[in-house]
Design a protein around this motif. Structure first.
Motif, PDB file in Angstrom:
ATOM      1  N   VAL A  68       0.810  -1.110  -0.101  1.00 37.87           N
ATOM      2  CA  VAL A  68       0.124   0.133   0.131  1.00 37.87           C
ATOM      3  C   VAL A  68       0.815   1.237   0.114  1.00 37.87           C
ATOM      4  O   VAL A  68       0.563   2.285  -0.739  1.00 37.87           O
ATOM      5  CB  VAL A  68      -0.888   0.063   1.069  1.00 37.87           C
ATOM      6  CG1 VAL A  68      -1.639   1.368   1.320  1.00 37.87           C
ATOM      7  CG2 VAL A  68      -2.136  -0.851   0.749  1.00 37.87           C
ATOM      8  N   LEU A  72       0.566   3.760  -3.007  1.00 36.44           N
ATOM      9  CA  LEU A  72      -0.138   5.275  -2.603  1.00 36.44           C
ATOM     10  C   LEU A  72       0.704   6.548  -2.904  1.00 36.44           C
ATOM     11  O   LEU A  72       0.330   7.604  -3.368  1.00 36.44           O
ATOM     12  CB  LEU A  72      -0.192   5.303  -0.774  1.00 36.44           C
ATOM     13  CG  LEU A  72      -1.160   6.606  -0.442  1.00 36.44           C
ATOM     14  CD1 LEU A  72      -2.541   6.745  -0.900  1.00 36.44           C
ATOM     15  CD2 LEU A  72      -1.269   6.363   1.026  1.00 36.44           C
ATOM     16  N   SER A  73       1.955   6.181  -2.669  1.00 35.26           N
ATOM     17  CA  SER A  73       3.011   7.195  -3.154  1.00 35.26           C
ATOM     18  C   SER A  73       2.795   7.638  -4.608  1.00 35.26           C
ATOM     19  O   SER A  73       2.966   8.708  -5.109  1.00 35.26           O
ATOM     20  CB  SER A  73       4.632   6.629  -2.915  1.00 35.26           C
ATOM     21  OG  SER A  73       5.339   7.682  -3.342  1.00 35.26           O
ATOM     22  N   GLN A  76       0.028   9.869  -5.214  1.00 32.69           N
ATOM     23  CA  GLN A  76       0.111  11.165  -4.532  1.00 32.69           C
ATOM     24  C   GLN A  76       1.239  11.918  -5.676  1.00 32.69           C
ATOM     25  O   GLN A  76       1.051  13.130  -5.410  1.00 32.69           O
ATOM     26  CB  GLN A  76       0.721  11.171  -3.138  1.00 32.69           C
ATOM     27  CG  GLN A  76      -0.312  10.567  -2.215  1.00 32.69           C
ATOM     28  CD  GLN A  76       0.336  10.219  -0.828  1.00 32.69           C
ATOM     29  OE1 GLN A  76       1.443  10.050  -0.647  1.00 32.69           O
ATOM     30  NE2 GLN A  76      -0.617  10.683   0.293  1.00 32.69           N
ATOM     31  N   LEU A  99      -5.997  -0.896   0.549  1.00 32.44           N
ATOM     32  CA  LEU A  99      -5.497   0.456  -0.302  1.00 32.44           C
ATOM     33  C   LEU A  99      -6.628   1.409  -0.662  1.00 32.44           C
ATOM     34  O   LEU A  99      -6.425   2.634  -0.449  1.00 32.44           O
ATOM     35  CB  LEU A  99      -5.184  -0.545  -1.617  1.00 32.44           C
ATOM     36  CG  LEU A  99      -4.874   0.589  -3.208  1.00 32.44           C
ATOM     37  CD1 LEU A  99      -3.728   1.705  -2.485  1.00 32.44           C
ATOM     38  CD2 LEU A  99      -4.576  -0.035  -4.110  1.00 32.44           C
ATOM     39  N   ALA A 102      -6.674   3.696   2.543  1.00 28.83           N
ATOM     40  CA  ALA A 102      -5.591   4.439   2.764  1.00 28.83           C
ATOM     41  C   ALA A 102      -5.730   5.549   1.620  1.00 28.83           C
ATOM     42  O   ALA A 102      -5.265   6.768   1.797  1.00 28.83           O
ATOM     43  CB  ALA A 102      -4.370   3.705   2.353  1.00 28.83           C
ATOM     44  N   ALA A 103      -6.158   5.037   0.453  1.00 24.81           N
ATOM     45  CA  ALA A 103      -6.254   6.130  -0.512  1.00 24.81           C
ATOM     46  C   ALA A 103      -7.228   7.250  -0.359  1.00 24.81           C
ATOM     47  O   ALA A 103      -6.920   8.595  -0.393  1.00 24.81           O
ATOM     48  CB  ALA A 103      -6.610   5.905  -1.877  1.00 24.81           C
ATOM     49  N   ALA A 106      -6.052   9.643   2.410  1.00 23.83           N
ATOM     50  CA  ALA A 106      -4.932  10.565   1.952  1.00 23.83           C
ATOM     51  C   ALA A 106      -5.528  11.568   1.057  1.00 23.83           C
ATOM     52  O   ALA A 106      -4.692  12.427   0.662  1.00 23.83           O
ATOM     53  CB  ALA A 106      -3.755   9.823   1.529  1.00 23.83           C
ATOM     54  N   VAL A 108      -6.743  11.062  -1.723  1.00 24.91           N
ATOM     55  CA  VAL A 108      -6.757  10.563  -3.205  1.00 24.91           C
ATOM     56  C   VAL A 108      -8.218  10.012  -3.610  1.00 24.91           C
ATOM     57  O   VAL A 108      -8.975   9.428  -3.061  1.00 24.91           O
ATOM     58  CB  VAL A 108      -6.115   9.059  -3.491  1.00 24.91           C
ATOM     59  CG1 VAL A 108      -6.013   8.700  -4.718  1.00 24.91           C
ATOM     60  CG2 VAL A 108      -4.455   9.746  -3.070  1.00 24.91           C
TER      61      VAL A 108
END
Length: 289
Positions: A68, A72-73, A76, A99, A102-103, A106, A108
């Motif tokens: 993840v 994710l990086s 971003q 995933l 987390a997105a 963040a 996203v």
């Protein structure tokens, strides 16, 4: 369509028939910067069939937590990525939840590209009530835990939907008959959208017999749908409890009336509440809270 930078596209793929891959899904999978796939070898075959050469990265139940941060990086930094499972809609009894969570946390954007889903396909063709249903996914592998879970679902009045594998379908269906009752209407959907698709209806008892009749009936991927438990009969109370509940309902909301009547009569509050729901013109006591 135009692919947006920094977006995670959750893309549904065929559950069997490759013709079910939507034109939009093809465009997204072709134009994103990368695809996170449950099994890269399996997805590579689908991409080859569709003439897509987008790079793949592995994301499955055993490595999702580890993968993840890197995915994710990339999002971003502005890359557009797609998430697919081996078949059907991602996250429906498949990896990807960590995933997507987390997105979203963040900031996203996550965009669904809808398409095939095995349990929805099975429900649509089952003939069982579809206005309310409970999707349970896979039951526990071990028999004691599986029976306990079925027991917890035994009183559910909506249609129950399960996934099952070929090596557990016989034991699972037998447990359903024992716990839920052999007379319960049910449907077994096998190999949906594939060459040997079967949708067999009957009772849980008759479906156990059907399953044992031929080895082919126990092969493939299964969706099992079971009719919900019959609605509970109307709640009846003794005349004195009815009188007290009626008086309370004239002055207060149902929850409070059920609680007070329970304190006076000693009857279960949930039984009194259920009876109150059936009461014509429940009174002027205001909204339930």
């Amino acid at each position: 369509m135009s692919i947006e930078a920094g977006v995670l596209y959750v893309v549904a793929t065929p559950i069997g028939n490759l013709g079910d891959l939507s034109p939009r899904a093809v465009e997204v999978l072709r134009d994103v910067d990368g695809i996170a796939a449950e099994d890269t070898r399996h997805t590579a075959g689908l991409l080859t069939h569709a003439g897509i050469r987008t790079p793949l990265v592995s994301l499955h139940e055993h490595n999702e937590e580890r993968q993840v941060p890197g995915i994710l990086s990339r999002l971003q930094k502005g890359e557009a990525l797609a998430l697919v499972s081996d078949a059907g809609t991602p996250l429906v009894s498949d990896p990807g939840y960590r995933l997507v969570r987390a997105a979203r946390e963040a900031g996203v954007r996550v965009s669904p590209v809808p398409g095939p889903c095995a349990f929805v396909a099975a429900l649509s063709a089952s003939g069982l009530p579809s206005d309310r249903f409970l999707f349970e996914g896979f039951l526990p592998a071990r028999a004691p835990a599986r029976r306990r879970r079925l027991q917890a679902l035994a009183e559910e009045t909506c249609t129950l939907i399960f996934y099952e594998s070929s090596h557990r379908i016989a034991a699972g269906l037998e447990d359903m008959a024992q716990v839920l009752g052999g007379a319960r209407p049910a449907v077994v959907a096998r190999e949906l959208t594939k060459t040997f698709e079967q949708i067999q209806g009957g009772t849980l008892a008759s479906l156990n017999t059907w399953l044992a009749e031929a080895a082919d009936h126990r092969r493939g991927e299964f969706v099992v749908l079971v009719a919900g438990a019959p609605d509970a009969p109307a709640q009846t109370l003794d005349p004195e409890a009815e009188r007290i509940l009626a008086l309370c309902l004239r002055e207060m909301p149902l929850k409070r009336a059920a609680r007070l009547t329970a304190e006076i009569t000693g009857l279960p509050r949930n039984r009194l509440y259920a009876r109150g729901l059936e009461w014509p013109g429940r009174g002027s006591g205001g909204e339930d809270r």
